[in-house]
Design an enzyme around this catalytic site. Structure first.
Site, PDB file in Angstrom:
ATOM      1  CB  SER A  36       1.772   5.367   5.969  1.00  0.00           C
ATOM      2  OG  SER A  36       1.420   6.607   5.404  1.00  0.00           O
TER       3      SER A  36
ATOM      4  CE1 TYR B  94       1.776   9.532  -0.119  1.00  0.00           C
ATOM      5  CE2 TYR B  94       1.225   9.182   2.185  1.00  0.00           C
ATOM      6  CZ  TYR B  94       1.017   8.911   0.849  1.00  0.00           C
ATOM      7  OH  TYR B  94       0.036   8.025   0.469  1.00  0.00           O
TER       8      TYR B  94
ATOM      9  CB  THR C 132       4.430   7.496  -2.119  1.00  0.00           C
ATOM     10  OG1 THR C 132       4.416   6.271  -1.369  1.00  0.00           O
ATOM     11  CG2 THR C 132       3.194   7.552  -2.994  1.00  0.00           C
TER      12      THR C 132
ATOM     13  CE  LYS D  64       2.997   1.874  -2.786  1.00  0.00           C
ATOM     14  NZ  LYS D  64       1.858   2.742  -3.116  1.00  0.00           N
TER      15      LYS D  64
ATOM     16  CG  HIS E  16      -1.709   5.615  -4.276  1.00  0.00           C
ATOM     17  ND1 HIS E  16      -0.523   6.208  -3.904  1.00  0.00           N
ATOM     18  CD2 HIS E  16      -2.497   5.665  -3.182  1.00  0.00           C
ATOM     19  CE1 HIS E  16      -0.603   6.610  -2.647  1.00  0.00           C
ATOM     20  NE2 HIS E  16      -1.790   6.281  -2.182  1.00  0.00           N
TER      21      HIS E  16
END
Length: 380
Positions: free
Chosen positions: A113, A137, A163, A246, A270
Site C-alpha cells: 500500500s 493512492y 485504487t 482497482k 474495498h
C-alpha cells in the site's frame, strides 16, 4: 497432515476474528474488520458467496492438480495474492516487512500500500526476488504521485494497482465512535515523509521534526476527487509498469477502462469500507467479466481480478468460476499478522492454499482451466 496437537493459529476466519479481538487493541481491530456506515456491504459481500454452490464432478483424474496462473509474464503457483492493507504497524511492529517475508517463501504476490508503515524501498528489499506489486493512492499532488511510481519501479515492484474508489475515505462509524484514524497520529505515512516530492511541500521542514504540519499536508494531497478517465493518459506516461485499476463495480466502467488501455482491473468494493449499501463485489463480477470479454474480444489480455469477501478455498473457486483470473486476500492475512506476525500470515496463507487445492480437486477439477461457470450453480 493432522497432528496430535491443535495448530498454533486459528484455521477458520471466524476464529481468526475471535482471537484477534482478544489480542488487538479496540482501535486496531475496528480499523481492520470495520466497514462503511452500517457495514451492510461487508455483510453482503459474505452472503453473496452463498448464492452460488459448487457442483462437484466425479470419476475424473484429479490425482495431480495445477493451480498456477500467469499474469503479465510471470507465473504464480496459485490464483491468490495479498490485497493492499495500509498502516500495518497498528497490527504488528514488523508490519509489511513480516508480510513480505511470509509471501516470499510461498511466492504469493504482495501488493504494498501507499500508506504502508515501511517505505516502498524497505518492503521491496525484504521481498527480494519475491513477487510484489505496488498500490497507488493517486495523490492530488501530481509530483508526489509521479515520485511514488518512480520509486516503486526502482524498488523492483512489477505492477501498479491504482485504487480509484477512495478519493476520500468512507464514513466508517467504528473509527468515528472510537475517535481513531491512525494517519492522524502519523502511522502509515512513512512513504510520504520519506518522499522527496512530498518534502518539497513542507518548505524545508523535516516531516519527522514537524509532524503536525506534515500530517496536515498529507491530508491536503492524499486523494484527488477530480480525477476522470482522461487522467489515465498522464498516469501511463509516468511508468512502464502494467497498470491495474482497482474498485470497478459497473460493466460500463469496465468497458471504459479497456478503451483507455488499462492492463487489468480488480472488481472490488474495498471490502465494504467505502460505500454503505454498495453492490456485493461478487454480484458485480460476472457482468464485468462479460463486458471485458466483449470489449477485448477472443484474445483477452486484460485480466480481471477480484476481492472483497475471500475467506476460504471455496470462495476462491466460486470467484474463479465466475470469471476472475485471480483473487486478492485482505482481512484474513491482516488478522493473522496481528496475532502472529510473519508466522501468522504464513499460517493463514498455507491454510487457504491447502483448502483451495483440496476444493479444486474434490470439485472434479485438475487445473484452473477446468473451473468454469459450469462448476457452480445458483443456489436458488
Amino acid at each position: 497432515m493432522l497432528e496430535d496437537q491443535p495448530p498454533e493459529f486459528p484455521v477458520s476466519y471466524e476464529d481468526l476474528k475471535k482471537r484477534a479481538r482478544e489480542e488487538l487493541s479496540d482501535e486496531a481491530f475496528a480499523y481492520v474488520v470495520g466497514g462503511a456506515g452500517s457495514e451492510s456491504t461487508v455483510e453482503a459481500n459474505d452472503r453473496a458467496f452463498d448464492k452460488w454452490q459448487i457442483a462437484p464432478r466425479v470419476m475424473r483424474d484429479v490425482s495431480e492438480r495445477d493451480l498456477s496462473i500467469e499474469l503479465f509474464g510471470r507465473e504464480y503457483p496459485a490464483p491468490v495474492m495479498l490485497a493492499p492493507v495500509g498502516v500495518q504497524s497498528i497490527l504488528h511492529e514488523e508490519a509489511e516487512l513480516a508480510v513480505a517475508r511470509a509471501v516470499s517463501d510461498l511466492e504469493i504476490p504482495m501488493i504494498c500500500s501507499s500508506v504502508s508503515s515501511y517505505t516502498i524501498e524497505e518492503v521491496g528489499e525484504e521481498l527480494g526476488d519475491g513477487p510484489g506489486w505496488f498500490q497507488l493512492y493517486w495523490s492530488s499532488d501530481r509530483d508526489v504521485a509521479a515520485s511514488f511510481l518512480e520509486r516503486a519501479e526502482e524498488a523492483g515492484f512489477e505492477a501498479v494497482v491504482v485504487t480509484l474508489d477512495t478519493p476520500k475515505m468512507g464514513w466508517r462509524e467504528r473509527d468515528i465512535e472510537l475517535g481513531y484514524l491512525p494517519f492522524l497520529e502519523g502511522e502509515g505515512l512513512k512513504n510520504y515523509f520519506e518522499d522527496p516530492a512530498f518534502r518539497n511541500r513542507l518548505d524545508g521542514d523535516d516531516p519527522w521534526e514537524n509532524e503536525e504540519a506534515a500530517i496536515a499536508s498529507w491530508q491536503e494531497c492524499f486523494g484527488d476527487a477530480s480525477l476522470t478517465w482522461d487522467d489515465l493518459d498522464w498516469l501511463r506516461a509516468q511508468t512502464d509498469l502494467p497498470i491495474i485499476i482497482k474498485g470497478v463495480l459497473h460493466p460500463a466502467d469496465a468497458r471504459k477502462a479497456v478503451d483507455q488501455g488499462v492492463d487489468g482491473m480488480v472488481v472490488s468494493n474495498h471490502g465494504g469500507r467505502q460505500v454503505d449499501g454498495a453492490i456485493p463485489a461478487l454480484d458485480a463480477l460476472p457482468d464485468i467479466v462479460d463486458a471485458v470479454d466483449e470489449a477485448v474480444g477472443s484474445d483477452n489480455d486484460v485480466p480481471v481480478l477480484f476481492d472483497s469477501g475471500i475467506r476460504r478455498g471455496s470462495d476462491v473457486v466460486r470467484a474463479i468460476a465466475l470469471g476472475a483470473d485471480a483473487v486478492l486476500l485482505g482481512r484474513p492475512y491482516a488478522l493473522g499478522l496481528g496475532i502472529g506476525g510473519e508466522d501468522g500470515v504464513r499460517a493463514v496463507l498455507e491454510n487457504l492454499l491447502a483448502d483451495l487445492d483440496l476444493t479444486v480437486g474434490l470439485s472434479g477439477c485438475a487445473s484452473l482451466d477446468d473451473v468454469t461457470r459450469s462448476t457452480i450453480r445458483r443456489a436458488d
